[in-house]
Write a protein that holds these residues in place. Structure first.
Motif, PDB file in Angstrom:
ATOM      1  N   SER A  96      -4.821  -3.145   1.784  1.00 24.14           N
ATOM      2  CA  SER A  96      -3.483  -3.561   1.345  1.00 24.14           C
ATOM      3  C   SER A  96      -3.578  -4.905   0.639  1.00 24.14           C
ATOM      4  O   SER A  96      -4.605  -5.582   0.702  1.00 24.14           O
ATOM      5  N   ARG A 145       3.247  -5.299   7.145  1.00 21.67           N
ATOM      6  CA  ARG A 145       4.465  -4.487   7.093  1.00 21.67           C
ATOM      7  C   ARG A 145       4.895  -3.989   8.474  1.00 21.67           C
ATOM      8  O   ARG A 145       6.061  -3.925   8.781  1.00 21.67           O
ATOM      9  N   ASN A 146       3.892  -3.624   9.315  1.00 18.84           N
ATOM     10  CA  ASN A 146       4.203  -2.987  10.590  1.00 18.84           C
ATOM     11  C   ASN A 146       3.629  -3.717  11.804  1.00 18.84           C
ATOM     12  O   ASN A 146       3.835  -3.281  12.927  1.00 18.84           O
TER      13      ASN A 146
END
Length: 166
Positions: A96, A145-146
């Motif tokens: 990412s 993001r998580n």
């Protein structure tokens, strides 16, 4: 900058799951089929290819329960895979654009002020800077993001190839 090592999920933890053991919540892992990139295996630190079976389960990369012992969903190849071995190199699963990088003390608790969303290309430098501080025992790389656990980073002299995260 401090010499660092990227540390995958210990093989003992993966073996426990591959041998039918339960996750951090006491449940058996779920089996899924990967639809391609986006399912990084936390043991080999590579992506699980499309059409490969994977296990999804709750994982707590800390030695004991306590308020800062974050637990979250992660992936593992369903078939046995070799543990990530190129510890001095950022693993291929870190694909990412950025990740949360955060320091923890010897007491396995977050050291406040260390967490930062960090561009992937700067992870090693940021982690090395954190690990140069005496109050930082190790660093986690987590999804920006998580918040899912990706891997651990340790000082090279503290790295334990086969041990659990203790």
């Amino acid at each position: 900058m401090t010499d660092i090592r990227f540390s995958a999920m210990p093989t003992a933890d993966a073996d426990h799951l591959w041998n039918g053991g339960s996750d951090s919540y006491g449940f058996l892992p779920e089996t899924m089929v990967s639809d391609g990139p986006g399912h990084p295996c936390r043991h080999c630190l590579g992506n699980i290819d499309a059409d490969e079976e994977l296990l999804v389960f709750a994982y707590r990369p800390f030695p004991a329960m306590q308020p800062y012992a974050e637990t979250g969903p992660i992936f593992l190849h369903k078939r046995r895979c070799a543990r990530y071995a190129a510890e001095e190199i950022a693993p291929p699963a870190l694909s990412s654009s950025d990740y949360i990088v955060r320091g923890y003390g010897e007491n396995n608790r977050i050291v406040y002020g260390t967490g930062a969303v960090t561009p992937t290309r700067e992870i090693a430098a940021y982690a090395g800077g954190l690990l140069a501080r005496p109050e930082i025992a190790y660093v986690h790389v987590r999804s920006a993001r998580n918040n899912c656990f990706q891997c651990r980073i340790e000082k090279a002299q503290d790295y334990k190839e086969s041990g659990a995260f203790i």
